[in-house]
Enzyme design. Structure first.
Site, short mmCIF file in Angstrom:
data_model
loop_
_atom_site.label_atom_id
_atom_site.label_comp_id
_atom_site.label_asym_id
_atom_site.label_seq_id
_atom_site.Cartn_x
_atom_site.Cartn_y
_atom_site.Cartn_z
N SER A 45 -9.06 1.33 9.75
CA SER A 45 -7.61 1.15 9.85
C SER A 45 -6.89 2.43 10.27
O SER A 45 -5.69 2.39 10.54
CB SER A 45 -7.04 0.65 8.53
OG SER A 45 -7.23 1.62 7.50
N LYS B 174 -0.77 -0.65 1.05
CA LYS B 174 -0.32 0.36 2.01
C LYS B 174 1.20 0.39 2.10
O LYS B 174 1.81 1.47 2.23
CB LYS B 174 -0.95 0.08 3.37
CG LYS B 174 -2.46 0.24 3.37
CD LYS B 174 -3.07 -0.16 4.70
CE LYS B 174 -4.59 -0.01 4.66
NZ LYS B 174 -5.23 -0.41 5.93
#
Length: 807
Positions: free
Chosen positions: A676, A719
């Site tokens: 990511s 996140k």
């Protein structure tokens, strides 16, 4: 019978094993558990010398004065097994009677000098054997003693010495009387004692006892044994009857009843002093303590369940909805239909996984038991230990049933992902049978060795991550992910639950502390770094301790009128000291070559700054900061995409051959990995090569392909919370994750803007600003020395800057 070796015949000193509660007769065997250091050394010395050892008993049954009986048994060590806890299981075989002449306790192991006591067998002893054999047969028919196997051995034994010792082993349980018989060297005297013992016991049960006619009468002598010595036989029979009544009342299946009946019959025939009797008794008691037929009625009321969940937990709305759905299905279809679903709460520590399971048990009206699996690496902890081992016990699943006292409890398998594997087996594989509804109806614990029905048990598991679990085990779980709390949720949890609980624990009045909103904000951001609330509760406990100390110093008590303490950020810093946590790498101004990535860990989301430096060199790419293999591959893919689009950014086609690129991820002590970070790497690389600053108010996450597509990532909620915690104004996320937007907390999305991107070009358009210095020479291009020089801004950059001003 074991025979003496030549070394034993001529030896004068033997290792000395002193026992407290067992007398060993020659010609018989006994299994003992050895744990005392001197006994351990005596056995080891006998094994090293390959010799026999002398077995004696403390004179008073205790070790206080170290006095021992002068007559013991010379024995051979037949078998030794090392058990858990540095204990020995030793099987000894008796050889000869011996008399101690001298004892040496000063050496490495106790030793003794002995003389052997040889029996004097006379014709009268052979005649006494026949009479005692007939008496033993009558005793066996009336009392079941001795057992049938021993009686068959007695019928074929003509040696008076061996006959008397074997019968004494079976009939006499009193330790002093056994020692007295051991000290009788003459077999005729022992047979007379045993004959009188049996006759008196038979006389107690019959008014008249006809003397046997098969042998000449043996004159009896006054007996010195305790009154009703064979009452232990009655106790054994009464114990067997008591166990049979418990077996009939426990509601066990027929197969279990049949097996335990056999064990009870076997126990009734054993001498109570035998080690095997203790093992058998413990086994029977364990099986009877299992709740075979005891069941708690289940009540499913959705309104009550919702009230319990709301009372015990703040937030977690989606998790609560899923649990209410689960309970509604159980209410409609019955208890058995839900037995195949094993819920697994997955999330960071401190988010309420265990308390959710406890709330489910309360809502169902079931008993709740926790089985901690963290650090278990032995399969026997799940399936149980076989009874052949000393100190064997059932597995943790059966023990949980026994603690619950019902066959349908809620069993929480805590820390499922902390199971380990080594040479002792795979506990995760053993759980497959436990959690499979097609197999757990007949779960067999190695210790019990009988099937136990686990189909009515509601299993709930918790884990910080599903990654360590084997795929077959994951396939049996329905994961419910709990990704952490927002700051607003933490503040409300602190106000409603944590602070009142800590005030009560520390003996403070209910409203002794009041934290302002700014104090809560600083406490959560500066003094905790977690997805859950455990550290927050510890910090609140520290505040309560400070206030409690003030009360004691001022001579006040809980009812002494202590004024409410209003905690501001200044008071917070005075009590707890400087804030230990500061967000890493968040610069107030845009920087060149620095982009903020986002990562998801078992402890929650985290900000991951990505720094890139371009310098003259030979085309090397270096990645530091404990970057994992996948992250390094992402860095190479990002560089390949930049090289393929070098012309678009005004870079020379061969720029990579004349410069080195260094990618660094701060906090190098922490390992980092995952795909990511790919989008953040591209942004930082392009910024470092073109000199265009990166917006510092946006974080970025997403996996990239060589074609420039941005792929979805996991852990988006964590996140997003990390970006909010860092004080950022927004983030870039893959468009493939747009479906998760509805699950993001509304309080977070109101403060933080999420930009959904499908390509790398869209991300660069949003993230890069104009270079700080501009010239009229056109677009940026590498200098001859491998550096870059500034050029005009593109229209897209202007548009990006106008549409998304830096905050």
């Amino acid at each position: 019978m074991a025979s003496l070796s030549r070394a034993d015949v001529y030896a004068s000193r033997y290792p000395l094993l002193i026992l407290q509660s067992a007398v060993l007769f020659p010609g018989n065997a006994v299994t003992l558990a050895i744990g005392r250091a001197e006994a351990f050394r005596a056995v080891e010395l006998a094994r090293q010398q390959q010799a026999a050892l002398v077995v004696v008993v403390y004179a008073d049954g205790r070790r206080g004065d170290q006095l021992v009986h002068q007559v013991g048994t010379l024995a051979r060590v037949a078998e030794v097994q090392l058990q858990a806890g540095q204990r020995l299981q030793v099987r000894l075989e008796g050889l000869r009677r011996v008399r101690l002449l001298a004892v040496d306790m000063a050496g490495a192991a106790p030793q003794a000098r002995v003389e052997q006591l040889l029996p004097n067998v006379t014709p009268a002893a052979f005649a006494a054997v026949e009479r005692v054999r007939a008496l033993a047969g009558e005793l066996q028919r009336q009392l079941g003693l001795p057992d049938g196997e021993t009686l068959r051995v007695l019928e074929t034994t003509d040696d008076p010495d061996r006959f008397a010792d074997l019968l004494a082993t079976q009939l006499v349980r009193d330790l002093p009387y056994r020692q007295r018989l051991l000290e009788l060297v003459d077999p005729l005297e022992r047979l007379e004692q045993l004959a009188g013992l049996i006759e008196r016991e038979l006389a107690r049960r019959r008014p008249v006892v006809e003397p046997p006619t098969a042998a000449a009468p043996v004159p009896s002598r006054p007996s010195a044994e305790p009154a009703a010595l064979l009452d232990e036989a009655n106790e054994a029979r009464e114990e067997a009857e008591r166990l049979r009544r418990r077996l009939a009342e426990c509601g066990a299946p027929p197969a279990v009843v049949e097996r335990i009946e056999q064990e009870i019959d076997r126990l009734a025939r054993m001498p109570q002093s035998a080690a095997e009797a203790t093992v058998a008794r413990t086994y029977i008691e364990t099986v009877l303590s299992i709740p075979w037929a005891v069941e708690t009625p289940e009540t499913v009321e959705l309104a009550r369940a919702r009230a319990i969940l709301e009372r015990d937990h703040f937030g977690l709305e989606q998790v609560k909805e899923r649990l209410l759905d689960y309970l509604a299905v159980r209410a409609l279809t019955g208890e058995q239909s839900g037995s195949g679903t094993v819920l697994c709460f997955v999330g960071p520590p401190g988010v309420g996984k265990t308390s959710l399971a406890r709330s489910i048990a309360e809502a169902l009206g079931r008993r709740f038991v926790t089985v901690s699996l963290g650090g278990i690496r032995d399969e026997a902890e799940i399936r149980g230990h076989r009874r052949t081992y000393l100190g064997a016990y059932p597995g943790r699943i059966v023990e949980a049933l026994r603690r619950a006292g019902t066959r349908n409890p809620v069993i929480l398998l805590d820390e499922l992902d902390k199971l380990a594997t080594d040479y002792r087996g795979d506990p995760a594989a053993a759980l497959l049978e436990v959690l499979d509804p097609e197999q757990n109806r007949h779960f067999v614990d190695h210790y019990l060795d009988v099937p136990v029905d686990l189909s009515r048990v509601l299993f709930i598991a918790t884990a910080n991550s599903l990654a360590p679990l084997p795929r077959p085990l994951r396939d049996r779980l329905e994961a419910i992910v709990i990704e952490g709390y927002t700051e607003d949720e933490k503040r409300e949890i602190g106000r409603r639950h944590l602070l009142p609980r800590q005030l009560a624990v520390h003996g403070l009045p209910e409203r002794a502390l009041e934290l302002t909103d700014t104090a809560w904000h600083e406490l959560i951001r500066g003094y905790t770094r977690e997805a859950g609330v455990r550290e927050l509760e510890r910090q609140l406990a520290a505040l309560c301790r400070k206030v409690a100390r003030e009360m004691v110093e001022r001579g006040l008590n809980a009812n002494g009128g202590l004024p409410r303490r209003r905690v501001t950020p200044a008071v917070l810093r005075r009590y707890l000291g400087p804030a230990p946590y500061q967000e890493l790498g968040v610069s107030p101004e845009p920087q060149v070559g620095v982009a903020y990535g986002l990562g998801a860990t078992p402890l929650g989301g985290t900000l991951v700054p990505v720094e890139v430096l371009a310098m003259p060199g030979r085309g090397q790419l270096q990645v530091t900061g404990q970057a994992g293999e996948v992250l390094q591959e992402s860095a190479r893919a990002a560089l390949s995409w930049v090289r393929a689009h070098a012309g678009h950014f005004g870079l020379a086609p061969d720029f990579a051959e004349r410069m080195d690129l260094h990618v660094h991820l701060p906090e190098g002590a922490l390992p980092k990995d995952g795909p990511s970070a790919g989008l953040a790497l591209v942004v930082a690389l392009v910024s470092a090569l073109t000199g265009r600053p990166v917006r510092s108010d946006l974080a970025v996450t997403g996996e990239i392909t060589l074609r420039g597509r941005v792929l979805p990532v996991g852990g988006l909620r964590q996140k997003v919370l990390a970006a909010q915690r860092a004080g950022l104004g927004g983030l870039l996320a893959p468009a493939g994750n747009r479906a998760e937007a509805a699950r993001l907390p509304a309080t977070v999305t109101r403060r933080l803007t999420v930009h959904w991107v499908e390509t790398v070009e869209q991300a660069l358009e949003l993230m890069l600003l104009a270079p700080p210095e501009q010239s009229s020479s056109g677009v940026l291009s590498p200098s001859s020395e491998g550096g870059v020089k500034a050029g005009k801004r593109s229209r897209s950059t202007e548009a990006s800057r106008d549409s998304h001003p830096h905050r």
